[in-house]
Scaffold this motif. Sequence first.
Motif, PDB file in Angstrom:
ATOM      1  N   GLY A  51       1.284  -1.296  -0.257  1.00  0.00           N
ATOM      2  CA  GLY A  51      -0.249   0.298  -0.088  1.00  0.00           C
ATOM      3  C   GLY A  51       0.793   1.366   0.144  1.00  0.00           C
ATOM      4  N   LYS A  52       0.624   1.864   1.328  1.00  0.00           N
ATOM      5  CA  LYS A  52       1.416   3.480   0.882  1.00  0.00           C
ATOM      6  C   LYS A  52       2.912   3.338   2.253  1.00  0.00           C
ATOM      7  CE  LYS A  52      -2.442   6.193  -0.644  1.00  0.00           C
ATOM      8  NZ  LYS A  52      -3.300   6.842   0.499  1.00  0.00           N
ATOM      9  N   VAL A  53       2.955   2.119   2.837  1.00  0.00           N
ATOM     10  CA  VAL A  53       3.703   1.988   3.669  1.00  0.00           C
ATOM     11  C   VAL A  53       4.901   0.670   3.221  1.00  0.00           C
ATOM     12  CG1 VAL A  53       2.946   2.539   5.621  1.00  0.00           C
ATOM     13  CG2 VAL A  53       2.782   0.707   5.233  1.00  0.00           C
TER      14      VAL A  53
ATOM     15  N   GLN B  81       8.008  -5.432   9.240  1.00  0.00           N
ATOM     16  CA  GLN B  81       7.303  -5.375   8.931  1.00  0.00           C
ATOM     17  C   GLN B  81       7.037  -4.046   8.327  1.00  0.00           C
ATOM     18  OE1 GLN B  81       4.103  -7.163   8.942  1.00  0.00           O
ATOM     19  NE2 GLN B  81       6.174  -8.807   9.135  1.00  0.00           N
ATOM     20  N   PRO B  82       6.208  -3.681   6.849  1.00  0.00           N
ATOM     21  CA  PRO B  82       5.992  -2.314   6.428  1.00  0.00           C
ATOM     22  C   PRO B  82       5.022  -1.778   7.339  1.00  0.00           C
ATOM     23  CG  PRO B  82       4.790  -4.217   4.765  1.00  0.00           C
ATOM     24  CD  PRO B  82       5.467  -4.856   5.831  1.00  0.00           C
ATOM     25  N   GLN B  83       5.882  -0.461   7.442  1.00  0.00           N
ATOM     26  CA  GLN B  83       5.177   0.823   8.601  1.00  0.00           C
ATOM     27  C   GLN B  83       5.690   2.020   8.243  1.00  0.00           C
ATOM     28  OE1 GLN B  83       7.066   0.309  12.903  1.00  0.00           O
ATOM     29  NE2 GLN B  83       7.515  -1.666  11.378  1.00  0.00           N
ATOM     30  N   TYR B  84       6.822   2.154   6.851  1.00  0.00           N
ATOM     31  CA  TYR B  84       7.404   3.254   7.010  1.00  0.00           C
ATOM     32  C   TYR B  84       6.412   4.556   5.619  1.00  0.00           C
ATOM     33  CZ  TYR B  84      10.552   1.401  10.884  1.00  0.00           C
ATOM     34  OH  TYR B  84      10.698   0.370  11.734  1.00  0.00           O
TER      35      TYR B  84
ATOM     36  N   ILE C  70       6.948   4.266  -9.091  1.00  0.00           N
ATOM     37  CA  ILE C  70       5.526   4.657  -8.748  1.00  0.00           C
ATOM     38  C   ILE C  70       5.934   5.734  -8.079  1.00  0.00           C
ATOM     39  CG2 ILE C  70       3.861   3.770  -8.108  1.00  0.00           C
ATOM     40  CD1 ILE C  70       4.374   0.764  -8.631  1.00  0.00           C
ATOM     41  N   ASN C  71       5.191   6.702  -8.552  1.00  0.00           N
ATOM     42  CA  ASN C  71       4.496   7.766  -7.040  1.00  0.00           C
ATOM     43  C   ASN C  71       6.051   8.652  -6.563  1.00  0.00           C
ATOM     44  OD1 ASN C  71       1.637   7.602  -7.314  1.00  0.00           O
ATOM     45  ND2 ASN C  71       1.933   6.310  -5.435  1.00  0.00           N
ATOM     46  N   GLY C  72       6.960   8.184  -6.924  1.00  0.00           N
ATOM     47  CA  GLY C  72       8.458   8.820  -7.311  1.00  0.00           C
ATOM     48  C   GLY C  72       9.075   7.700  -6.200  1.00  0.00           C
TER      49      GLY C  72
ATOM     50  N   TYR D 143       7.573  -7.221  -5.600  1.00  0.00           N
ATOM     51  CA  TYR D 143       8.271  -6.889  -4.210  1.00  0.00           C
ATOM     52  C   TYR D 143       7.629  -5.488  -3.936  1.00  0.00           C
ATOM     53  CZ  TYR D 143      11.908 -10.214  -4.546  1.00  0.00           C
ATOM     54  OH  TYR D 143      12.416 -11.939  -5.161  1.00  0.00           O
ATOM     55  N   PHE D 144       6.397  -5.700  -4.503  1.00  0.00           N
ATOM     56  CA  PHE D 144       5.191  -4.252  -3.481  1.00  0.00           C
ATOM     57  C   PHE D 144       3.858  -4.568  -4.363  1.00  0.00           C
ATOM     58  CE2 PHE D 144       6.603  -3.469  -7.903  1.00  0.00           C
ATOM     59  CZ  PHE D 144       5.662  -3.141  -9.210  1.00  0.00           C
TER      60      PHE D 144
END
Length: 325
Positions: free
Chosen positions: A36-38, A51-54, A308-310, A322-323
């Motif tokens: 997503g966005k993290v 874990q994705p959180q940043y 993607i989005n810079g 990996y996304f």
Amino acid sequence: MMKILNMNTRYLLIFLVFISCKIFSQEQNYIPYRKGKVWGLCDAGKFITVQPQYSSISWYDESVRGFHAELNGKFGIIGPNSTLVMPFISDKPIAVDNGEFLVFDGWSYYYYSMKTRMRLEKQIQTTGPPVNDRGWVRGIEPFYRGDIKEIVLSWEDLSDEDIEMLKPYNNDQYELNFKRDFIEIGAGDTYIGIYIPQLKKIFLNTPELAHIGWKYYGGIPYIYTMDTSNLMGLVDAYSREVYPNKYHEITLVDVDQLIYLSEPDPKNHNNLIFKTILPSNRVLNGRFESAMVIFKNGQPFQLYYTMINGQKNYAGEDGTLYFEG
């Protein structure tokens, strides 16, 4: 006895160096992973290590012994096992200067001990910004001066065989337009075809299809074609179809063994759908470029990225993304 001791010590040192290299290479192998966005980190097998959180995360930076990460507009450093190496207190990515962390608090740069993480003295600014971190890979824009004139063929570049092949078209009835690596053959307003000196072959156009150029890819020559709708295709040296004429653009990148395809979106002809064909013939949606080689199961493993989005989002040579989201 001394010789045996020295030999054992030498083997021990070699073993320790080997172990340290293995640990270092493992950290280098962690890949920025987006959900997503993290962002977090994963290995080549897509096993999540952080874990994705940043808001963003970098590659491993040996100078800070960790990964630069951004959380709520502040930068810190985390280890591959989610341990906090440096808290999120900097308004810019944390650098290393004179063996200490360098943190920007929004007004000034301050040193922090790499051992205790305690704040030290304020940095006395010198000319130029502090050392940039090495976690994010940045490109250097080339510098150009003036216009570069395209190099084209001339009669002096042609062999006797080339001249003999062009003899039927070397008269007032036809026009020969010399390009970089081929020659256009025309007759008034009619585009007849092209001659490719390296292949010693003429490719004649039809009312439905024109030959517009060519390129070596993997040591094999391919010829670009265009139909009456200005859509591109590709044929081999024997005029056998490789890609049909349905693409806005076809780009063969021989150095990375990549093929870029773009075609009109059937739902919105103002948009283009991009695809990348990898050397393994796996197809990725979007335009991916070569990033770097890491190791997977002890073997070299090529990574690719797309913007993607810079931010760079990564995929593996086996098609693993990996996304997500």
